[in-house]
Design a protein around this motif. Structure first.
Motif, PDB file in Angstrom:
ATOM      1  N   ARG A 360       0.811  -1.228   0.000  1.00 38.46           N
ATOM      2  CA  ARG A 360       0.000   0.000   0.000  1.00 38.46           C
ATOM      3  C   ARG A 360       0.839   1.270   0.000  1.00 38.46           C
ATOM      4  O   ARG A 360       0.320   2.360   0.263  1.00 38.46           O
ATOM      5  CB  ARG A 360      -0.930  -0.002   1.215  1.00 38.46           C
ATOM      6  N   GLN A 361       2.112   1.175  -0.313  1.00 41.39           N
ATOM      7  CA  GLN A 361       2.981   2.348  -0.214  1.00 41.39           C
ATOM      8  C   GLN A 361       3.614   2.685  -1.562  1.00 41.39           C
ATOM      9  O   GLN A 361       4.116   1.805  -2.257  1.00 41.39           O
ATOM     10  CB  GLN A 361       4.084   2.079   0.822  1.00 41.39           C
ATOM     11  N   ASN A 362       3.555   3.961  -1.924  1.00 42.66           N
ATOM     12  CA  ASN A 362       4.300   4.488  -3.065  1.00 42.66           C
ATOM     13  C   ASN A 362       5.271   5.562  -2.564  1.00 42.66           C
ATOM     14  O   ASN A 362       5.211   5.970  -1.402  1.00 42.66           O
ATOM     15  CB  ASN A 362       3.354   5.066  -4.118  1.00 42.66           C
ATOM     16  N   VAL A 363       6.156   5.998  -3.452  1.00 42.67           N
ATOM     17  CA  VAL A 363       7.225   6.921  -3.064  1.00 42.67           C
ATOM     18  C   VAL A 363       7.202   8.161  -3.958  1.00 42.67           C
ATOM     19  O   VAL A 363       7.099   8.040  -5.186  1.00 42.67           O
ATOM     20  CB  VAL A 363       8.609   6.222  -3.192  1.00 42.67           C
ATOM     21  N   LYS A 364       7.244   9.326  -3.327  1.00 40.07           N
ATOM     22  CA  LYS A 364       7.437  10.579  -4.078  1.00 40.07           C
ATOM     23  C   LYS A 364       8.727  11.192  -3.560  1.00 40.07           C
ATOM     24  O   LYS A 364       8.779  11.753  -2.467  1.00 40.07           O
ATOM     25  CB  LYS A 364       6.253  11.523  -3.873  1.00 40.07           C
ATOM     26  N   LEU A 365       9.778  11.046  -4.340  1.00 42.38           N
ATOM     27  CA  LEU A 365      11.112  11.444  -3.882  1.00 42.38           C
ATOM     28  C   LEU A 365      11.223  12.954  -3.684  1.00 42.38           C
ATOM     29  O   LEU A 365      10.714  13.739  -4.504  1.00 42.38           O
ATOM     30  CB  LEU A 365      12.176  11.001  -4.893  1.00 42.38           C
ATOM     31  N   ASP A 366      11.898  13.346  -2.607  1.00 43.40           N
ATOM     32  CA  ASP A 366      12.311  14.730  -2.408  1.00 43.40           C
ATOM     33  C   ASP A 366      13.575  14.894  -3.258  1.00 43.40           C
ATOM     34  O   ASP A 366      14.667  14.487  -2.863  1.00 43.40           O
ATOM     35  CB  ASP A 366      12.611  14.961  -0.921  1.00 43.40           C
ATOM     36  N   LEU A 367      13.416  15.454  -4.441  1.00 44.07           N
ATOM     37  CA  LEU A 367      14.513  15.462  -5.413  1.00 44.07           C
ATOM     38  C   LEU A 367      15.681  16.343  -4.974  1.00 44.07           C
ATOM     39  O   LEU A 367      16.823  16.102  -5.366  1.00 44.07           O
ATOM     40  CB  LEU A 367      13.993  15.874  -6.791  1.00 44.07           C
ATOM     41  N   LYS A 368      15.408  17.362  -4.139  1.00 45.38           N
ATOM     42  CA  LYS A 368      16.523  18.151  -3.592  1.00 45.38           C
ATOM     43  C   LYS A 368      17.381  17.265  -2.700  1.00 45.38           C
ATOM     44  O   LYS A 368      18.614  17.343  -2.711  1.00 45.38           O
ATOM     45  CB  LYS A 368      15.990  19.349  -2.791  1.00 45.38           C
ATOM     46  N   ARG A 369      16.731  16.430  -1.922  1.00 46.63           N
ATOM     47  CA  ARG A 369      17.450  15.520  -1.021  1.00 46.63           C
ATOM     48  C   ARG A 369      18.121  14.382  -1.811  1.00 46.63           C
ATOM     49  O   ARG A 369      19.243  13.976  -1.506  1.00 46.63           O
ATOM     50  CB  ARG A 369      16.444  14.941  -0.002  1.00 46.63           C
ATOM     51  N   PHE A 370      17.437  13.900  -2.841  1.00 47.46           N
ATOM     52  CA  PHE A 370      17.962  12.762  -3.613  1.00 47.46           C
ATOM     53  C   PHE A 370      19.108  13.173  -4.535  1.00 47.46           C
ATOM     54  O   PHE A 370      19.895  12.334  -4.971  1.00 47.46           O
ATOM     55  CB  PHE A 370      16.828  12.123  -4.434  1.00 47.46           C
ATOM     56  N   ARG A 371      19.210  14.472  -4.814  1.00 47.86           N
ATOM     57  CA  ARG A 371      20.290  14.949  -5.684  1.00 47.86           C
ATOM     58  C   ARG A 371      21.672  14.575  -5.118  1.00 47.86           C
ATOM     59  O   ARG A 371      22.595  14.263  -5.872  1.00 47.86           O
ATOM     60  CB  ARG A 371      20.198  16.469  -5.862  1.00 47.86           C
ATOM     61  N   LYS A 372      21.778  14.562  -3.778  1.00 44.74           N
ATOM     62  CA  LYS A 372      23.078  14.306  -3.146  1.00 44.74           C
ATOM     63  C   LYS A 372      23.607  12.890  -3.464  1.00 44.74           C
ATOM     64  O   LYS A 372      24.719  12.758  -3.988  1.00 44.74           O
ATOM     65  CB  LYS A 372      22.979  14.535  -1.633  1.00 44.74           C
ATOM     66  N   PRO A 373      22.852  11.809  -3.167  1.00 46.82           N
ATOM     67  CA  PRO A 373      23.379  10.487  -3.529  1.00 46.82           C
ATOM     68  C   PRO A 373      23.542  10.297  -5.035  1.00 46.82           C
ATOM     69  O   PRO A 373      24.454   9.594  -5.485  1.00 46.82           O
ATOM     70  CB  PRO A 373      22.335   9.513  -2.965  1.00 46.82           C
ATOM     71  N   LEU A 374      22.679  10.965  -5.801  1.00 42.77           N
ATOM     72  CA  LEU A 374      22.773  10.852  -7.258  1.00 42.77           C
ATOM     73  C   LEU A 374      24.062  11.514  -7.775  1.00 42.77           C
ATOM     74  O   LEU A 374      24.737  10.974  -8.667  1.00 42.77           O
ATOM     75  CB  LEU A 374      21.539  11.521  -7.884  1.00 42.77           C
ATOM     76  N   SER A 375      24.413  12.666  -7.194  1.00 39.37           N
ATOM     77  CA  SER A 375      25.655  13.353  -7.573  1.00 39.37           C
ATOM     78  C   SER A 375      26.877  12.548  -7.154  1.00 39.37           C
ATOM     79  O   SER A 375      27.869  12.461  -7.893  1.00 39.37           O
ATOM     80  CB  SER A 375      25.709  14.751  -6.943  1.00 39.37           C
ATOM     81  N   ARG A 376      26.804  11.930  -5.967  1.00 40.32           N
ATOM     82  CA  ARG A 376      27.895  11.056  -5.509  1.00 40.32           C
ATOM     83  C   ARG A 376      28.091   9.901  -6.480  1.00 40.32           C
ATOM     84  O   ARG A 376      29.215   9.549  -6.841  1.00 40.32           O
ATOM     85  CB  ARG A 376      27.561  10.481  -4.117  1.00 40.32           C
ATOM     86  N   ALA A 377      26.982   9.315  -6.918  1.00 37.35           N
ATOM     87  CA  ALA A 377      27.036   8.192  -7.858  1.00 37.35           C
ATOM     88  C   ALA A 377      27.638   8.641  -9.189  1.00 37.35           C
ATOM     89  O   ALA A 377      28.421   7.909  -9.806  1.00 37.35           O
ATOM     90  CB  ALA A 377      25.632   7.628  -8.075  1.00 37.35           C
ATOM     91  N   PHE A 378      27.293   9.864  -9.624  1.00 37.41           N
ATOM     92  CA  PHE A 378      27.826  10.387 -10.887  1.00 37.41           C
ATOM     93  C   PHE A 378      29.342  10.587 -10.784  1.00 37.41           C
ATOM     94  O   PHE A 378      30.094  10.159 -11.667  1.00 37.41           O
ATOM     95  CB  PHE A 378      27.142  11.716 -11.238  1.00 37.41           C
ATOM     96  N   ASP A 379      29.792  11.226  -9.699  1.00 36.20           N
ATOM     97  CA  ASP A 379      31.232  11.472  -9.517  1.00 36.20           C
ATOM     98  C   ASP A 379      32.008  10.162  -9.466  1.00 36.20           C
ATOM     99  O   ASP A 379      33.075  10.021 -10.085  1.00 36.20           O
ATOM    100  CB  ASP A 379      31.476  12.277  -8.230  1.00 36.20           C
ATOM    101  N   PHE A 380      31.481   9.193  -8.747  1.00 36.00           N
ATOM    102  CA  PHE A 380      32.137   7.876  -8.619  1.00 36.00           C
ATOM    103  C   PHE A 380      32.218   7.197  -9.994  1.00 36.00           C
ATOM    104  O   PHE A 380      33.264   6.654 -10.368  1.00 36.00           O
ATOM    105  CB  PHE A 380      31.331   6.995  -7.650  1.00 36.00           C
ATOM    106  N   SER A 381      31.135   7.291 -10.773  1.00 32.53           N
ATOM    107  CA  SER A 381      31.094   6.640 -12.100  1.00 32.53           C
ATOM    108  C   SER A 381      32.037   7.320 -13.075  1.00 32.53           C
ATOM    109  O   SER A 381      32.708   6.653 -13.870  1.00 32.53           O
ATOM    110  CB  SER A 381      29.667   6.670 -12.646  1.00 32.53           C
ATOM    111  N   MET A 382      32.128   8.656 -13.026  1.00 33.48           N
ATOM    112  CA  MET A 382      33.015   9.395 -13.940  1.00 33.48           C
ATOM    113  C   MET A 382      34.476   9.049 -13.669  1.00 33.48           C
ATOM    114  O   MET A 382      35.277   8.922 -14.614  1.00 33.48           O
ATOM    115  CB  MET A 382      32.783  10.903 -13.792  1.00 33.48           C
ATOM    116  N   LYS A 383      34.818   8.876 -12.400  1.00 32.91           N
ATOM    117  CA  LYS A 383      36.204   8.494 -12.066  1.00 32.91           C
ATOM    118  C   LYS A 383      36.538   7.130 -12.657  1.00 32.91           C
ATOM    119  O   LYS A 383      37.653   6.890 -13.149  1.00 32.91           O
ATOM    120  CB  LYS A 383      36.404   8.465 -10.550  1.00 32.91           C
ATOM    121  N   ARG A 384      35.559   6.214 -12.626  1.00 29.42           N
ATOM    122  CA  ARG A 384      35.776   4.866 -13.160  1.00 29.42           C
ATOM    123  C   ARG A 384      35.871   4.889 -14.680  1.00 29.42           C
ATOM    124  O   ARG A 384      36.628   4.142 -15.286  1.00 29.42           O
ATOM    125  CB  ARG A 384      34.648   3.930 -12.729  1.00 29.42           C
ATOM    126  N   ILE A 385      35.073   5.767 -15.313  1.00 32.17           N
ATOM    127  CA  ILE A 385      35.113   5.881 -16.781  1.00 32.17           C
ATOM    128  C   ILE A 385      36.453   6.451 -17.233  1.00 32.17           C
ATOM    129  O   ILE A 385      37.061   6.019 -18.191  1.00 32.17           O
ATOM    130  CB  ILE A 385      33.943   6.759 -17.321  1.00 32.17           C
TER     131      ILE A 385
END
Length: 385
Positions: A360-385
């Motif tokens: 019975r649960q759905n998720v509406k992400l707080d995109l300002k808050r979610f930007r942080k882990p997403l940016s971390r993931a981007f930086d980590f991926s760019m270093k690997r590329i």
């Protein structure tokens, strides 16, 4: 079982013929499915009788003469129980099958109790990497199959993982991943060739070949429950950060090789906690896996997917949503125990967790808050590329 092993599907039995008079000839029963601790599901699993017989008995002479003889061992297992749920198909079936059979180096026959042709079709690519022989339908094939050795049932070691300390040759979950690689790459190569041929026929130009490589982010999308309600805005945010985004919506008919190809070539996978997170097994080590964890699902999310993902060498990020990011917040309000004290419900048992927090649960992400882990993931991926 070692010696003269013979099947008898009519009586749900596996016979071991022996001439050893001092052998304790006590019949045993076994349900060849791994979730022995879960009585409710084990009640639905077919039971096998393991029976000693004398070599010179009348049963030996008449009713159990070999129709098919193999000079390799057999492994018996059931595809009943929770089969139909991808988490259980891997956790209770495919990984235990690897654990139990890999040391035979494909010189083994799989005898399947409660055989489903769809299961064999879905997992045939993996099964053929573990056995050189076609699987036997225990119930459907009435012939007597004879072996010199049989293992009845599968070994399970932990959630979606392989314990190297218990394995011959210290095999790990990465060895299992190598099996997946070998299973799916022939089909993936075929898909790539088909696409290249199609592109040539359409005289399509390859897009973005000359530009800098961008990391690929895959969103495993859900429908019905635990949906990301603002998924389109999440896609926009990820593209703004610099990702190439692919939204994957697998269903029960989606070819596993296509899912494998998509995830195996990704740098980041995002998904809301649920059985589809099992597909983290398709990611390469050091890929970023962001699991969105709804209210009330923390224990299950970390136990079933978070810890196993780390063991496989993934860069794991568990994103626990705030109450306001849950659809339950709008339904019940901030002061309701369902929001304020989820443990008081989840401690009552799995049924409460399932009915309230999973179904019975759905998720509406707080995109300002979610930007942080997403940016971390981007930086980590760019270093690997």
């Amino acid at each position: 079982m070692k010696g003269d092993v013979r099947t008898n599907s009519a009586s749900s039995s596996v016979f071991l013929f022996t001439s050893l008079k001092n052998k304790t000839k006590v019949s045993q029963k076994i349900k060849p499915y791994t979730r022995k601790w879960e009585t409710s599901v084990m009640q639905t699993v077919q039971e096998l009788n393991l029976i000693y017989r004398d070599d010179n008995s009348s049963v030996s002479e008449h009713s159990n003469i070999c129709d098919v003889f193999y000079d390799v061992p057999a492994v018996f297992f059931s595809t009943g129980g929770y089969t139909g749920n991808v988490y259980h198909e891997f956790n209770d079936g495919i990984i235990p099958l690897f654990i139990t059979s890999q040391h035979f180096n494909k010189k083994v026959v799989f005898v399947i109790v409660e055989y489903h042709s769809w299961w064999v079709m879905k997992y045939g690519d993996i099964v053929s990497q573990l056995s050189d022989y076609p699987p036997v339908d225990f119930n459907g094939d009435k012939r007597t199959h004879c072996f010199k050795e049989a293992v009845v049932g599968l070994k399970i070691q932990d959630e979606l993982t392989v314990d190297s300390s218990l394995m011959l040759g210290n095999k790990t979950i990465l060895d299992f991943r190598n099996v997946l690689d070998r299973a799916y790459w022939p089909r993936i190569r075929g898909l790539i060739q088909e696409e290249e041929l199609e592109a040539v026929n359409k005289t399509a130009k390859k897009v973005g070949v000359d530009g800098p490589k961008k990391p690929k982010l895959v969103i495993l999308s859900r429908n019905g429950s635990r949906e990301i309600l603002n998924e389109s805005l999440l896609v926009e945010l990820a593209e703004e950060i610099g990702f190439v985004v692919e939204v994957l919506r697998p269903d029960k008919t989606t070819e596993l090789a296509k899912i494998y190809r998509c995830l195996n070539s990704s740098n980041v996978m995002i998904g809301v906690h649920g059985a589809a997170m099992t597909h983290f097994l398709f990611l390469k080590p050091k890929t970023v896996f962001i699991q969105i964890i709804p209210v009330g699902t923390e224990w299950a999310a970390e136990t079933y997917y978070g810890k196993p993902a780390k063991k496989m060498g993934l860069k794991y990020i568990g994103y626990k949503i705030k109450p306001k990011e849950s659809s339950l917040y709008d339904e019940y309000g901030k002061d309701d125990p369902i929001i304020r004290d989820p443990k008081s419900f989840t401690q009552k048992g799995w049924d409460y967790t399932k009915k309230i927090y999973l179904e019975r649960q759905n998720v509406k992400l707080d995109l300002k808050r979610f930007r942080k882990p997403l940016s971390r993931a981007f930086d980590f991926s760019m270093k690997r590329i």
